[in-house]
Design a protein around this motif. Sequence first.
Motif, PDB file in Angstrom:
ATOM      1  N   GLN A  19      48.763  53.609  31.010  1.00 27.48           N
ATOM      2  CA  GLN A  19      49.100  54.577  30.339  1.00 27.48           C
ATOM      3  C   GLN A  19      49.889  54.300  29.332  1.00 27.48           C
ATOM      4  OE1 GLN A  19      49.685  54.297  33.919  1.00 27.48           O
ATOM      5  NE2 GLN A  19      47.638  55.151  34.119  1.00 27.48           N
ATOM      6  N   LEU A  20      49.935  55.086  28.367  1.00 23.19           N
ATOM      7  CA  LEU A  20      51.053  55.201  27.211  1.00 23.19           C
ATOM      8  C   LEU A  20      52.492  55.741  27.745  1.00 23.19           C
ATOM      9  CD1 LEU A  20      50.571  55.872  23.644  1.00 23.19           C
ATOM     10  CD2 LEU A  20      52.272  57.229  24.646  1.00 23.19           C
ATOM     11  N   LEU A  21      53.349  54.625  27.478  1.00 21.33           N
ATOM     12  CA  LEU A  21      54.909  55.091  27.951  1.00 21.33           C
ATOM     13  C   LEU A  21      55.610  55.848  26.771  1.00 21.33           C
ATOM     14  CD1 LEU A  21      55.528  52.185  30.358  1.00 21.33           C
ATOM     15  CD2 LEU A  21      54.895  54.660  30.883  1.00 21.33           C
ATOM     16  N   THR A  22      55.627  54.963  25.570  1.00 20.50           N
ATOM     17  CA  THR A  22      56.307  55.374  24.462  1.00 20.50           C
ATOM     18  C   THR A  22      55.824  55.396  23.402  1.00 20.50           C
ATOM     19  OG1 THR A  22      57.372  53.103  24.123  1.00 20.50           O
ATOM     20  CG2 THR A  22      58.452  54.342  25.616  1.00 20.50           C
ATOM     21  N   LEU A  23      55.972  56.259  22.560  1.00 17.11           N
ATOM     22  CA  LEU A  23      55.479  56.263  21.168  1.00 17.11           C
ATOM     23  C   LEU A  23      56.728  56.493  20.154  1.00 17.11           C
ATOM     24  CD1 LEU A  23      53.356  56.228  18.742  1.00 17.11           C
ATOM     25  CD2 LEU A  23      53.177  58.892  19.236  1.00 17.11           C
ATOM     26  N   GLY A  24      56.725  55.512  19.152  1.00 17.70           N
ATOM     27  CA  GLY A  24      57.856  55.533  18.118  1.00 17.70           C
ATOM     28  C   GLY A  24      57.105  55.688  16.903  1.00 17.70           C
ATOM     29  N   MET A  25      57.810  56.747  15.943  1.00 17.32           N
ATOM     30  CA  MET A  25      57.073  56.888  14.638  1.00 17.32           C
ATOM     31  C   MET A  25      58.567  56.836  13.756  1.00 17.32           C
ATOM     32  SD  MET A  25      54.861  60.096  15.700  1.00 17.32           S
ATOM     33  CE  MET A  25      56.064  60.956  16.697  1.00 17.32           C
ATOM     34  N   ILE A  26      58.215  56.108  12.584  1.00 14.62           N
ATOM     35  CA  ILE A  26      59.231  55.997  11.633  1.00 14.62           C
ATOM     36  C   ILE A  26      58.409  56.365  10.280  1.00 14.62           C
ATOM     37  CG2 ILE A  26      60.828  54.479  10.418  1.00 14.62           C
ATOM     38  CD1 ILE A  26      61.008  53.106  13.139  1.00 14.62           C
ATOM     39  N   LEU A  27      59.033  57.310   9.289  1.00 16.86           N
ATOM     40  CA  LEU A  27      58.295  57.663   8.459  1.00 16.86           C
ATOM     41  C   LEU A  27      59.250  56.774   7.214  1.00 16.86           C
ATOM     42  CD1 LEU A  27      56.551  59.087   6.200  1.00 16.86           C
ATOM     43  CD2 LEU A  27      58.289  61.189   6.226  1.00 16.86           C
ATOM     44  N   ILE A  28      58.684  56.059   6.236  1.00 15.51           N
ATOM     45  CA  ILE A  28      59.266  55.035   5.398  1.00 15.51           C
ATOM     46  C   ILE A  28      58.593  55.314   4.314  1.00 15.51           C
ATOM     47  CG2 ILE A  28      59.891  53.245   7.259  1.00 15.51           C
ATOM     48  CD1 ILE A  28      57.284  51.653   5.949  1.00 15.51           C
ATOM     49  N   ASP A  29      59.450  54.972   2.974  1.00 13.98           N
ATOM     50  CA  ASP A  29      59.181  55.057   1.705  1.00 13.98           C
ATOM     51  C   ASP A  29      59.036  53.494   1.456  1.00 13.98           C
ATOM     52  OD1 ASP A  29      58.831  55.279  -1.134  1.00 13.98           O
ATOM     53  OD2 ASP A  29      60.282  56.682  -1.513  1.00 13.98           O
ATOM     54  N   VAL A  30      57.857  53.101   1.045  1.00 15.53           N
ATOM     55  CA  VAL A  30      57.659  51.733   0.887  1.00 15.53           C
ATOM     56  C   VAL A  30      57.720  51.388  -0.867  1.00 15.53           C
ATOM     57  CG1 VAL A  30      56.069  51.340   2.767  1.00 15.53           C
ATOM     58  CG2 VAL A  30      55.086  51.997   0.559  1.00 15.53           C
ATOM     59  N   ASP A  31      58.054  52.233  -1.716  1.00 12.67           N
ATOM     60  CA  ASP A  31      58.150  52.149  -3.181  1.00 12.67           C
ATOM     61  C   ASP A  31      59.648  51.651  -3.517  1.00 12.67           C
ATOM     62  OD1 ASP A  31      55.300  52.419  -3.602  1.00 12.67           O
ATOM     63  OD2 ASP A  31      55.645  54.654  -3.890  1.00 12.67           O
ATOM     64  N   LYS A  32      60.464  51.823  -2.832  1.00 11.50           N
ATOM     65  CA  LYS A  32      61.878  51.717  -2.901  1.00 11.50           C
ATOM     66  C   LYS A  32      61.991  49.962  -3.039  1.00 11.50           C
ATOM     67  CE  LYS A  32      63.075  55.957  -2.905  1.00 11.50           C
ATOM     68  NZ  LYS A  32      63.551  56.826  -3.932  1.00 11.50           N
ATOM     69  N   PRO A  33      62.902  49.682  -3.689  1.00 18.06           N
ATOM     70  CA  PRO A  33      63.219  48.071  -3.951  1.00 18.06           C
ATOM     71  C   PRO A  33      63.743  47.603  -2.345  1.00 18.06           C
ATOM     72  CG  PRO A  33      64.392  49.361  -5.472  1.00 18.06           C
ATOM     73  CD  PRO A  33      63.873  50.396  -4.799  1.00 18.06           C
ATOM     74  N   LYS A  34      64.480  48.526  -1.661  1.00 13.36           N
ATOM     75  CA  LYS A  34      64.732  48.192  -0.376  1.00 13.36           C
ATOM     76  C   LYS A  34      64.087  49.344   0.521  1.00 13.36           C
ATOM     77  CE  LYS A  34      68.805  47.831   2.672  1.00 13.36           C
ATOM     78  NZ  LYS A  34      70.275  47.819   2.653  1.00 13.36           N
ATOM     79  N   LEU A  35      63.614  49.005   1.651  1.00 11.90           N
ATOM     80  CA  LEU A  35      62.788  49.664   2.531  1.00 11.90           C
ATOM     81  C   LEU A  35      63.750  51.216   2.993  1.00 11.90           C
ATOM     82  CD1 LEU A  35      59.943  50.037   4.044  1.00 11.90           C
ATOM     83  CD2 LEU A  35      60.957  49.045   5.731  1.00 11.90           C
ATOM     84  N   LYS A  36      63.078  52.189   2.611  1.00  5.92           N
ATOM     85  CA  LYS A  36      64.014  53.346   3.089  1.00  5.92           C
ATOM     86  C   LYS A  36      63.380  54.111   4.257  1.00  5.92           C
ATOM     87  CE  LYS A  36      65.446  57.818   1.257  1.00  5.92           C
ATOM     88  NZ  LYS A  36      65.497  58.944   0.135  1.00  5.92           N
ATOM     89  N   PHE A  37      64.003  54.342   5.242  1.00 10.25           N
ATOM     90  CA  PHE A  37      63.643  54.972   6.302  1.00 10.25           C
ATOM     91  C   PHE A  37      63.994  56.526   6.232  1.00 10.25           C
ATOM     92  CE2 PHE A  37      63.302  52.007   9.917  1.00 10.25           C
ATOM     93  CZ  PHE A  37      63.496  50.607   8.837  1.00 10.25           C
ATOM     94  N   ILE A  38      63.041  57.461   6.244  1.00 11.27           N
ATOM     95  CA  ILE A  38      63.324  58.612   6.034  1.00 11.27           C
ATOM     96  C   ILE A  38      63.390  59.775   7.355  1.00 11.27           C
ATOM     97  CG2 ILE A  38      62.006  60.874   4.712  1.00 11.27           C
ATOM     98  CD1 ILE A  38      60.585  58.682   3.089  1.00 11.27           C
ATOM     99  N   GLN A  39      62.616  59.253   8.392  1.00  9.95           N
ATOM    100  CA  GLN A  39      62.777  60.066   9.607  1.00  9.95           C
ATOM    101  C   GLN A  39      62.069  59.300  10.674  1.00  9.95           C
ATOM    102  OE1 GLN A  39      64.461  62.559  10.961  1.00  9.95           O
ATOM    103  NE2 GLN A  39      63.478  64.217   9.865  1.00  9.95           N
ATOM    104  N   GLU A  40      62.581  59.515  11.703  1.00  6.95           N
ATOM    105  CA  GLU A  40      62.056  58.743  12.751  1.00  6.95           C
ATOM    106  C   GLU A  40      62.004  59.744  14.166  1.00  6.95           C
ATOM    107  OE1 GLU A  40      64.918  55.930  15.031  1.00  6.95           O
ATOM    108  OE2 GLU A  40      65.641  56.004  13.042  1.00  6.95           O
ATOM    109  N   LYS A  41      60.931  59.310  15.005  1.00 10.68           N
ATOM    110  CA  LYS A  41      61.160  59.978  16.249  1.00 10.68           C
ATOM    111  C   LYS A  41      60.685  59.186  17.364  1.00 10.68           C
ATOM    112  CE  LYS A  41      60.495  64.204  18.335  1.00 10.68           C
ATOM    113  NZ  LYS A  41      61.307  65.189  18.433  1.00 10.68           N
ATOM    114  N   HIS A  42      61.203  59.061  18.513  1.00 12.58           N
ATOM    115  CA  HIS A  42      60.846  58.064  19.662  1.00 12.58           C
ATOM    116  C   HIS A  42      60.461  59.165  20.965  1.00 12.58           C
ATOM    117  CE1 HIS A  42      61.519  54.780  22.772  1.00 12.58           C
ATOM    118  NE2 HIS A  42      60.467  54.640  22.201  1.00 12.58           N
ATOM    119  N   ILE A  43      59.206  59.181  21.402  1.00 13.72           N
ATOM    120  CA  ILE A  43      58.866  60.001  22.515  1.00 13.72           C
ATOM    121  C   ILE A  43      58.546  59.136  23.814  1.00 13.72           C
ATOM    122  CG2 ILE A  43      57.160  61.596  23.261  1.00 13.72           C
ATOM    123  CD1 ILE A  43      56.784  62.451  20.069  1.00 13.72           C
ATOM    124  N   LEU A  44      59.123  59.521  24.918  1.00 15.37           N
ATOM    125  CA  LEU A  44      58.957  58.901  26.175  1.00 15.37           C
ATOM    126  C   LEU A  44      57.812  59.666  26.797  1.00 15.37           C
ATOM    127  CD1 LEU A  44      61.677  57.679  25.060  1.00 15.37           C
ATOM    128  CD2 LEU A  44      61.802  57.182  27.638  1.00 15.37           C
TER     129      LEU A  44
END
Length: 128
Positions: A19-44
């Motif tokens: 079974q799948l126990l967790t799903l992590g999702m992180i929306l990132i912007d890869v065009d920035k000089p430094k990786l930018k985290f936009i939004q995240e969600k972690h589901i159990l």
Amino acid sequence: MEKLVIDTETTGLFPNSNQLLTLGMILIDVDKPKLKFIQEKHILVKHDHYNISRTAMRINNINIHEHEKTALQIPKAILSIQDFIEDLGLNKTPILGHNVHFDQRFITSLFNEQDEDYPFHQEKEDTR
């Protein structure tokens, strides 16, 4: 450019028996000089029964009894995933991850249990 990083934790290696126990999702912007985290969600995800590999649980560092205290039943977990994708307009956002095929198989299995379609865009990049 935005990409959606996904990662799963599971009770074992086989989506037809584990079974799948967790799903992590992180929306990132890869065009920035430094990786930018936009939004995240972690589901159990909570299941009625588990086929647990001790090795998987040790690697994932998951205590199933603690997991169950905050995990969502499958229909609510699926709705939470769908809402995250729809609210942020991620239907055409490429996914990124390590060994993405593994994650996709478990996500597909979870969604198929509820007669729902795989929710993510098919375009992917794999760090593996």
